[in-house]
Design a protein around this motif. Structure first.
Motif, PDB file in Angstrom:
ATOM      1  N   UNK A   1     -60.735 104.257 -25.549  1.00 12.10           N
ATOM      2  CA  UNK A   1     -61.233 104.520 -24.197  1.00 12.10           C
ATOM      3  C   UNK A   1     -60.153 105.202 -23.359  1.00 12.10           C
ATOM      4  N   UNK A   2     -58.910 104.728 -23.491  1.00 11.89           N
ATOM      5  CA  UNK A   2     -57.816 105.323 -22.728  1.00 11.89           C
ATOM      6  C   UNK A   2     -57.678 106.810 -23.046  1.00 11.89           C
ATOM      7  N   UNK A   3     -57.732 107.145 -24.304  1.00 13.74           N
ATOM      8  CA  UNK A   3     -57.589 108.560 -24.682  1.00 13.74           C
ATOM      9  C   UNK A   3     -58.800 109.370 -24.231  1.00 13.74           C
ATOM     10  N   UNK A   4     -59.987 108.801 -24.350  1.00 15.88           N
ATOM     11  CA  UNK A   4     -61.198 109.519 -23.934  1.00 15.88           C
ATOM     12  C   UNK A   4     -61.182 109.814 -22.439  1.00 15.88           C
TER      13      UNK A   4
ATOM     14  N   UNK B   1     -54.602 102.833 -35.840  1.00 17.27           N
ATOM     15  CA  UNK B   1     -55.162 101.678 -35.137  1.00 17.27           C
ATOM     16  C   UNK B   1     -56.671 101.802 -34.998  1.00 17.27           C
ATOM     17  N   UNK B   2     -57.141 102.971 -34.595  1.00 16.84           N
ATOM     18  CA  UNK B   2     -58.582 103.187 -34.442  1.00 16.84           C
ATOM     19  C   UNK B   2     -59.294 103.057 -35.785  1.00 16.84           C
TER      20      UNK B   2
ATOM     21  N   UNK C   1     -60.148  94.937 -30.357  1.00 22.67           N
ATOM     22  CA  UNK C   1     -60.093  95.145 -28.908  1.00 22.67           C
ATOM     23  C   UNK C   1     -58.965  96.107 -28.535  1.00 22.67           C
ATOM     24  N   UNK C   2     -57.832  96.021 -29.250  1.00 16.74           N
ATOM     25  CA  UNK C   2     -56.739  96.969 -29.018  1.00 16.74           C
ATOM     26  C   UNK C   2     -57.192  98.376 -29.382  1.00 16.74           C
ATOM     27  N   UNK C   3     -57.871  98.506 -30.522  1.00 19.71           N
ATOM     28  CA  UNK C   3     -58.362  99.815 -30.948  1.00 19.71           C
ATOM     29  C   UNK C   3     -59.344 100.388 -29.930  1.00 19.71           C
ATOM     30  N   UNK C   4     -60.246  99.547 -29.418  1.00 19.53           N
ATOM     31  CA  UNK C   4     -61.215 100.020 -28.414  1.00 19.53           C
ATOM     32  C   UNK C   4     -60.501 100.467 -27.141  1.00 19.53           C
ATOM     33  N   UNK C   5     -59.474  99.709 -26.735  1.00 21.16           N
ATOM     34  CA  UNK C   5     -58.713 100.062 -25.536  1.00 21.16           C
ATOM     35  C   UNK C   5     -58.031 101.406 -25.711  1.00 21.16           C
ATOM     36  N   UNK C   6     -57.428 101.636 -26.869  1.00 21.70           N
ATOM     37  CA  UNK C   6     -56.789 102.921 -27.154  1.00 21.70           C
ATOM     38  C   UNK C   6     -57.806 104.050 -27.089  1.00 21.70           C
TER      39      UNK C   6
END
Length: 204
Positions: free
Chosen positions: A149-152, A169-170, A142-147
């Motif tokens: 999406x934030x960057x995208x 992390x990704x 979930x942390x990886x997904x958040x990172x």
């Protein structure tokens, strides 16, 4: 939200022949996990499927029941601890036990996960999740997904998250996600069975 709205419009364009123009609880059932982001995504996509103008009228009149003839659509959700339909692989004791034996306790994953613990400790500090929060591999995804999406979306990452930390992390999140989908019939039965049963029970 905009992406989900556009997806809703695309769904109508592709499947308009089988999707009713007006909402009917006999034909449409919406289920979401009990996270704000998931509920907002569902509402946004439903706005694309049932846009203003598709709502009901006051009984016996042609007057819209709501301004702009908006169509409210109920979204069913349950507490995460009881979400055996959409997230059984996280809360079902049998599924979790099988996952432990098939993945988490086996040498390839255990060695990889142990080697990444320094990264997990760093992320716990940088994200504010706190000590021990990333002991669970699912939370790491979930942390990886958040990172991602934030960057995208051009949003800032937590202070201290460098490109190297982001990439690691990704990559780790992807590795955990893939590892947690073992090709074992019993696993799929436990993880996907409730959803398949619900889907089939509502099909005519």
């Amino acid at each position: 939200m905009n992406q989900h709205y556009n997806l809703g419009r695309e769904v109508v364009g592709r499947y308009g022949e089988i999707i009713p123009r007006h909402f009917s609880d006999r034909e449409i059932y919406i289920r979401s996990t009990n996270y704000n982001r998931a509920l907002m995504s569902a509402y946004s996509q439903l706005q694309g499927i049932f846009p203003p103008g598709s709502g009901p009228s006051i009984e016996g009149t042609t007057t819209p029941a709501l301004p702009d003839s908006v169509q409210p659509v109920p979204i069913v959700t349950v507490p995460i601890a009881a979400e055996y339909l959409l997230r059984p692989f996280e809360i079902c004791p049998s599924a979790l036990g099988l996952l432990q034996g098939l993945v988490f306790e086996r040498a390839p994953f255990a060695s990889m996960w142990a080697a990444q613990q320094p990264l997990c400790r760093t992320l716990e500090g940088l994200t504010g999740l706190g000590p021990g929060a990333l002991a669970d591999p699912f939370t790491l995804t979930m942390v990886a997904d958040t990172f991602r999406v934030a960057r995208a979306k051009g949003r800032p990452l937590p202070a201290g998250v460098t490109d190297d930390i982001y990439n690691r992390t990704v990559t780790l999140g992807e590795a955990v996600f893939v590892a947690c989908m073992p090709l074992e019939p019993r696993w799929f039965q436990l993880a996907m069975g409730p959803f398949a049963d619900e889907l089939l029970s509502n099909m005519e």
